[in-house]
Scaffold this motif. Sequence first.
Motif, PDB file in Angstrom:
ATOM      1  N   ASP A 190     -12.596   3.120  -1.467  1.00  0.00           N
ATOM      2  CA  ASP A 190     -12.905   3.093  -2.902  1.00  0.00           C
ATOM      3  C   ASP A 190     -13.776   4.283  -3.314  1.00  0.00           C
TER       4      ASP A 190
ATOM      5  N   ASP B  76      -7.765  -0.511   6.908  1.00  0.00           N
ATOM      6  CA  ASP B  76      -9.036  -1.205   7.117  1.00  0.00           C
ATOM      7  C   ASP B  76      -9.172  -2.375   6.153  1.00  0.00           C
ATOM      8  N   ASP B  77      -9.942  -3.389   6.561  1.00  0.00           N
ATOM      9  CA  ASP B  77     -10.102  -4.568   5.706  1.00  0.00           C
ATOM     10  C   ASP B  77     -10.640  -4.192   4.331  1.00  0.00           C
ATOM     11  N   ARG B  78     -11.522  -3.219   4.285  1.00  0.00           N
ATOM     12  CA  ARG B  78     -12.066  -2.759   3.016  1.00  0.00           C
ATOM     13  C   ARG B  78     -11.643  -1.320   2.777  1.00  0.00           C
ATOM     14  N   ALA B  79     -11.115  -1.055   1.615  1.00  0.00           N
ATOM     15  CA  ALA B  79     -10.731   0.308   1.266  1.00  0.00           C
ATOM     16  C   ALA B  79     -11.985   1.141   1.015  1.00  0.00           C
TER      17      ALA B  79
ATOM     18  N   ARG C 101      -1.222  -2.869  -3.929  1.00  0.00           N
ATOM     19  CA  ARG C 101      -2.615  -3.134  -4.275  1.00  0.00           C
ATOM     20  C   ARG C 101      -3.572  -2.036  -3.803  1.00  0.00           C
ATOM     21  N   ARG C 102      -3.103  -1.166  -2.874  1.00  0.00           N
ATOM     22  CA  ARG C 102      -3.960  -0.110  -2.356  1.00  0.00           C
ATOM     23  C   ARG C 102      -3.202   1.213  -2.374  1.00  0.00           C
TER      24      ARG C 102
ATOM     25  N   ASP D 219      -7.360  -1.665  -7.495  1.00  0.00           N
ATOM     26  CA  ASP D 219      -8.675  -2.148  -7.081  1.00  0.00           C
ATOM     27  C   ASP D 219      -9.083  -1.573  -5.733  1.00  0.00           C
ATOM     28  N   GLU D 220      -8.092  -1.216  -4.903  1.00  0.00           N
ATOM     29  CA  GLU D 220      -8.354  -0.659  -3.574  1.00  0.00           C
ATOM     30  C   GLU D 220      -7.736   0.733  -3.529  1.00  0.00           C
TER      31      GLU D 220
ATOM     32  N   SER E  70       0.849  -1.187   0.000  1.00  0.00           N
ATOM     33  CA  SER E  70       0.000   0.000   0.000  1.00  0.00           C
ATOM     34  C   SER E  70       0.885   1.237   0.000  1.00  0.00           C
TER      35      SER E  70
END
Length: 301
Positions: free
Chosen positions: A204, A199-202, A113-114, A142-143, A84
């Motif tokens: 986005d 966090d587990d989910r970005a 990836r983020r 993607d993130e 990241s």
Amino acid sequence: MTATARTRTAPTTPATPATPTTPATLVIGATGTTGSRTTAHLVAAGRRVKAGSRRAAPVPGAEPVRFDWYDPTCFGDAVAGADSVYLVPPVGDPDPAAVMLPFLERARAAGVRRAVLLSSSAIPEGGPAVGQVHRALPGLFDEWAVLRPSWFMQNFTGAHAHADSIRADGVILTAAGTGRVGFVDADDIAAVAARALTDDRAPDTDLVLTGPEALSHDDIAALLTEVTGRQVVHHHLTYEAMRDRLAAAVPPAFAAMLAGMDRSIAEGAEDRTTDTVHRLTGRPPHAFRAVAVRELAVRPA
């Protein structure tokens, strides 16, 4: 909007040290206003951090790495082992996409990836300068998240033209008139950045960050006078006068853009607050008076 400031002390909660084999977060501008604070938040959470700066300066708890937007030879070492990245655009560059997009392509190829980009509430997706990077980011990762903070409270307390003018002459010079701004604490920006990176989910999405209240520069001057015990006044300039003043220090196109942002403030473009800081961090954003008390000398009682 951004400016270099002293690194804030990380929270004292003990964290398990990261190991070199743990994926890292690359923080670009790790000695700057939001980068230093984001690094501190990540280190306190036990995250492995590669602290990118032009001189690979030591940063507590992080691995220093050289990073210069204008020297692609340092990109490989900077992204090695990172999954990241926190992106602070090159300061004063009217076309940051020219150097940022090639780096982002390389980062993606290396396994990042983020990506979390620091932009501005005044610059929409596809707008000038970093707005072009904002537009490209979702197609590269993607993130992702784009942080769009309002103007920094630290512009009046740290290493910024406003702060220098206040220290030297007790004056704030803008073309913002009586327009109000939801000024935001850099530590609140960093707290959101750390969540967006870990966090587990970005998110986005793009996130507009403000403090808890919208204030005019006249309000800021009055609060600084109250907190420091030294008279501070706001001088109202025309757009043209502000543009010409800025052009003595930055490229003309960038000066015109910055003066135009002041003019937009005067027209009400930044007169808003959001709940983003509270939503992402679980606590309310800091008020300007509290930040001024924290960062400036207070007049003895």
